[in-house]
Design a protein around this motif. Structure first.
Motif, mmCIF file in Angstrom:
data_model
loop_
_atom_site.group_PDB
_atom_site.id
_atom_site.type_symbol
_atom_site.label_atom_id
_atom_site.label_comp_id
_atom_site.label_asym_id
_atom_site.label_seq_id
_atom_site.Cartn_x
_atom_site.Cartn_y
_atom_site.Cartn_z
ATOM 1 N N HIS A 1 0.656 -1.328 0.302
ATOM 2 C CA HIS A 1 -0.007 -0.079 0.043
ATOM 3 C C HIS A 1 1.020 1.219 0.043
ATOM 4 C CE1 HIS A 1 -4.020 -2.064 1.400
ATOM 5 N NE2 HIS A 1 -3.571 -2.758 0.288
ATOM 6 N N ASN A 2 2.001 1.265 -0.734
ATOM 7 C CA ASN A 2 2.820 2.470 -1.004
ATOM 8 C C ASN A 2 2.130 2.866 -2.270
ATOM 9 O OD1 ASN A 2 4.527 2.143 1.312
ATOM 10 N ND2 ASN A 2 5.463 0.231 -0.137
ATOM 11 N N LEU A 3 2.309 4.241 -2.495
ATOM 12 C CA LEU A 3 1.758 4.773 -3.889
ATOM 13 C C LEU A 3 2.927 5.079 -4.681
ATOM 14 C CD1 LEU A 3 -1.202 6.963 -2.878
ATOM 15 C CD2 LEU A 3 -1.570 4.833 -4.401
ATOM 16 N N LEU A 4 2.829 4.518 -6.176
ATOM 17 C CA LEU A 4 3.574 5.283 -6.968
ATOM 18 C C LEU A 4 3.377 6.476 -7.699
ATOM 19 C CD1 LEU A 4 5.532 1.882 -8.432
ATOM 20 C CD2 LEU A 4 6.193 3.469 -6.531
ATOM 21 N N VAL A 5 3.763 7.274 -7.610
ATOM 22 C CA VAL A 5 3.379 8.744 -8.299
ATOM 23 C C VAL A 5 4.299 9.310 -9.386
ATOM 24 C CG1 VAL A 5 2.785 11.088 -7.867
ATOM 25 C CG2 VAL A 5 2.524 9.274 -6.178
ATOM 26 N N GLN A 6 3.610 9.638 -10.579
ATOM 27 C CA GLN A 6 4.271 10.261 -11.635
ATOM 28 C C GLN A 6 4.224 11.898 -11.338
ATOM 29 O OE1 GLN A 6 5.144 8.367 -14.772
ATOM 30 N NE2 GLN A 6 6.439 10.046 -14.996
ATOM 31 N N LEU A 7 5.749 12.095 -11.325
ATOM 32 C CA LEU A 7 6.038 13.513 -10.847
ATOM 33 C C LEU A 7 6.678 14.115 -12.305
ATOM 34 C CD1 LEU A 7 4.914 14.968 -8.313
ATOM 35 C CD2 LEU A 7 7.331 14.876 -7.571
ATOM 36 N N GLY A 8 6.176 14.491 -13.226
ATOM 37 C CA GLY A 8 6.699 15.140 -14.147
ATOM 38 C C GLY A 8 7.397 14.029 -15.031
ATOM 39 N N PRO A 9 8.829 14.024 -15.370
ATOM 40 C CA PRO A 9 9.297 12.735 -15.926
ATOM 41 C C PRO A 9 9.990 11.529 -14.892
ATOM 42 C CG PRO A 9 11.138 14.749 -15.881
ATOM 43 C CD PRO A 9 9.595 15.143 -15.270
ATOM 44 N N PHE A 10 9.728 12.151 -13.499
ATOM 45 C CA PHE A 10 9.956 11.221 -12.433
ATOM 46 C C PHE A 10 8.999 10.411 -11.923
ATOM 47 C CE2 PHE A 10 12.860 15.134 -12.897
ATOM 48 C CZ PHE A 10 13.835 14.604 -12.848
ATOM 49 N N VAL A 11 9.181 9.216 -11.229
ATOM 50 C CA VAL A 11 8.238 8.330 -10.548
ATOM 51 C C VAL A 11 8.755 8.378 -9.086
ATOM 52 C CG1 VAL A 11 7.508 6.038 -10.123
ATOM 53 C CG2 VAL A 11 7.873 6.838 -12.503
ATOM 54 N N GLY A 12 8.182 8.987 -8.443
ATOM 55 C CA GLY A 12 8.203 9.060 -6.761
ATOM 56 C C GLY A 12 7.449 7.992 -6.006
ATOM 57 N N TRP A 13 7.428 7.903 -4.987
ATOM 58 C CA TRP A 13 6.766 6.947 -3.971
ATOM 59 C C TRP A 13 6.417 7.491 -2.813
ATOM 60 C CZ3 TRP A 13 8.411 3.915 0.317
ATOM 61 C CH2 TRP A 13 9.623 4.256 0.871
ATOM 62 N N ILE A 14 5.101 7.255 -2.247
ATOM 63 C CA ILE A 14 4.763 7.755 -1.096
ATOM 64 C C ILE A 14 4.553 6.486 -0.094
ATOM 65 C CG2 ILE A 14 2.914 8.819 0.121
ATOM 66 C CD1 ILE A 14 1.938 9.952 -2.565
ATOM 67 N N PRO A 15 5.347 6.464 0.937
ATOM 68 C CA PRO A 15 5.230 5.249 1.897
ATOM 69 C C PRO A 15 3.799 5.290 2.639
ATOM 70 C CG PRO A 15 7.224 6.491 2.373
ATOM 71 C CD PRO A 15 6.351 7.279 1.328
ATOM 72 N N ARG A 16 3.398 4.022 2.624
ATOM 73 C CA ARG A 16 2.038 3.764 3.205
ATOM 74 C C ARG A 16 1.649 4.711 4.567
ATOM 75 N NH1 ARG A 16 -0.549 1.467 7.447
ATOM 76 N NH2 ARG A 16 -2.872 0.732 6.992
ATOM 77 N N GLU A 17 2.481 5.127 5.438
ATOM 78 C CA GLU A 17 2.104 5.884 6.304
ATOM 79 C C GLU A 17 2.027 7.306 6.006
ATOM 80 O OE1 GLU A 17 6.475 4.974 6.776
ATOM 81 O OE2 GLU A 17 4.703 3.933 6.252
ATOM 82 N N GLU A 18 2.631 7.659 4.959
ATOM 83 C CA GLU A 18 2.471 9.126 4.620
ATOM 84 C C GLU A 18 1.438 9.567 3.447
ATOM 85 O OE1 GLU A 18 4.285 11.474 5.712
ATOM 86 O OE2 GLU A 18 5.160 10.141 7.143
ATOM 87 N N THR A 19 0.681 8.398 3.012
ATOM 88 C CA THR A 19 -0.275 8.511 2.209
ATOM 89 C C THR A 19 -1.477 9.366 2.444
ATOM 90 O OG1 THR A 19 -1.219 6.301 2.601
ATOM 91 C CG2 THR A 19 0.268 6.498 0.807
ATOM 92 N N ALA A 20 -1.672 9.481 3.707
ATOM 93 C CA ALA A 20 -2.880 10.297 4.071
ATOM 94 C C ALA A 20 -2.920 10.528 5.507
ATOM 95 C CB ALA A 20 -4.242 9.592 3.754
ATOM 96 N N LEU A 21 -3.445 11.601 5.968
ATOM 97 C CA LEU A 21 -3.722 11.919 7.499
ATOM 98 C C LEU A 21 -4.440 10.767 8.002
ATOM 99 C CD1 LEU A 21 -4.655 15.673 7.641
ATOM 100 C CD2 LEU A 21 -2.554 14.610 8.767
ATOM 101 N N GLY A 22 -3.939 10.341 9.193
ATOM 102 C CA GLY A 22 -4.763 9.210 9.983
ATOM 103 C C GLY A 22 -4.478 7.792 9.525
ATOM 104 N N ILE A 23 -3.674 7.593 8.346
ATOM 105 C CA ILE A 23 -3.299 6.186 8.167
ATOM 106 C C ILE A 23 -2.468 5.558 9.075
ATOM 107 C CG2 ILE A 23 -1.880 4.777 6.399
ATOM 108 C CD1 ILE A 23 -4.500 5.475 5.270
ATOM 109 N N ALA A 24 -1.523 6.252 9.428
ATOM 110 C CA ALA A 24 -0.330 5.630 10.456
ATOM 111 C C ALA A 24 -0.934 5.526 11.825
ATOM 112 C CB ALA A 24 0.835 6.655 10.980
ATOM 113 N N GLU A 25 -2.040 6.223 12.138
ATOM 114 C CA GLU A 25 -2.749 6.007 13.337
ATOM 115 C C GLU A 25 -4.036 4.966 13.379
ATOM 116 O OE1 GLU A 25 -0.717 10.151 13.141
ATOM 117 O OE2 GLU A 25 -2.401 8.813 11.837
ATOM 118 N N GLY A 26 -4.433 4.757 12.247
ATOM 119 C CA GLY A 26 -5.386 3.648 11.948
ATOM 120 C C GLY A 26 -6.794 4.390 12.000
ATOM 121 N N THR A 27 -6.709 5.791 11.970
ATOM 122 C CA THR A 27 -8.051 6.294 11.952
ATOM 123 C C THR A 27 -8.502 6.637 10.694
ATOM 124 O OG1 THR A 27 -6.875 8.557 11.895
ATOM 125 C CG2 THR A 27 -7.802 7.645 14.163
ATOM 126 N N THR A 28 -7.938 6.408 9.684
ATOM 127 C CA THR A 28 -8.176 6.462 8.225
ATOM 128 C C THR A 28 -8.103 4.963 7.645
ATOM 129 O OG1 THR A 28 -7.580 8.546 7.923
ATOM 130 C CG2 THR A 28 -7.733 7.426 5.785
#
Length: 309
Positions: free
Chosen positions: A47-74
């Motif tokens: 549940h990490n997100l891969l993101v197209q950012l211009g010509p680059f592909v970045g990644w968002i670790p699962r706990e950084e994908t949204a507020l509350g994911i790390a805490e289990g409230t989302t």
């Protein structure tokens, strides 16, 4: 409030494209903690997100994908549902994988920045841009900045009553809303919408007796049928057999009576279904102190909103 916009508004701007153009511009954006937008390409098994950012592909670790994911409230559906859609991010680090630049990103940081800004600067009555994210029987959830969501309840969508938010909104629609209240303790922003669609007089000014116009059946009573002319304006026609709620009809305007806040109609014919026209906003910026639906001198009491603060 234009610093933190709903997701998708920055994606194709020249500023966003320039910031994502090269490793040097990405580094500058990271150092300045700028907000960037890319499109989530996929969600991996962790549940990490891969993101197209211009010509680059970045990644968002699962706990950084949204507020509350790390805490289990989302719930994780908040991650899965972003695939194929724009996401607002800040850069945490410029990493390399197999010699290829792969920025590590945080959507959570972008959302926290937006929420903090809203808590500190938004005021009751302030008009803000929003984007409809999903619809429920009780109202419409909207993005008010970087994916931060708020709810517009059914009673606050329009003056004309509807049985479902889908009769007024569609997912992805860009709208305006007004801040009704702010709860810093819960980090919540409460919204309303109907006040931006105009008063009775403002809506009635678009019509004249003798006109024949399209409308939508919104309710049936023993004494007549209510026909919506605009989201904030309805008239009353005599009962006609076979009319169903939600049906489009053409109506003849017999009379407009501001002192009674009443419009007399005559149903002419039924019409084929059609997508609703774009919403017509009378207010799209600034801040409201008070809103009163009824026209001056009217003997009937209409909706009224007083914005605290």
């Amino acid at each position: 409030m234009s610093r933190f916009l709903p997701e998708g508004r920055l994606l194709h701007t020249p500023e966003n494209r320039a910031a994502c153009a090269s490793a040097a511009t990405l580094r500058r954006a990271m150092e300045r903690e700028e907000l960037l937008e890319g499109v989530a390409q996929l969600c991996d098994a962790e549940h990490n997100l891969l993101v197209q950012l211009g010509p680059f592909v970045g990644w968002i670790p699962r706990e950084e994908t949204a507020l509350g994911i790390a805490e289990g409230t989302t719930r994780d559906i908040a991650i899965l549902s972003r695939v194929g859609k724009p996401v607002c991010v800040q850069i945490d680090a410029l990493e390399e994988r197999d010699g290829v630049l792969c920025p590590r990103l945080s959507r959570r940081r972008a959302q926290q920045s937006a929420l903090t800004y809203l808590m500190e600067h938004a005021q009751p009555g302030q008009v803000i841009p929003a984007t409809v994210t999903h619809l429920e029987p009780f109202g419409a959830f909207v993005d008010i900045g970087c994916g931060v969501c708020s709810l517009i309840g059914m009673e606050s969508i329009s003056v004309s009553r509807i049985s479902s938010p889908s009769e007024r909104f569609r997912v992805g629609q860009e709208i305006y809303a007004a801040v009704l209240d702010i709860d810093p303790a819960l980090s919540r922003v409460y919204l309303t919408h109907k006040e931006l669609l105009g008063t009775w007089a403002e809506n009635a000014a678009r019509f004249q007796p003798g006109m024949t116009v399209p409308g939508i059946v919104r309710g049936r009573k023993e004494y007549g049928v209510f026909i919506e002319l605009t989201p904030n304006l309805s008239g009353l026609a005599e009962l006609r057999p076979g009319l169903e709620e939600g049906e489009r009809v053409s109506v003849y305007i017999k009379a407009i009576l501001p002192e009674r806040m009443k419009i007399k109609l005559l149903v002419i014919d039924t019409l084929p279904p059609e997508a609703p026209p774009p919403l017509h906003y009378f207010i799209t910026r600034g801040r409201l102190d008070k809103w009163k639906y009824a026209p001056p001198g009217c003997t009937k009491v209409g909706a009224e909103t007083i914005f605290a603060g």
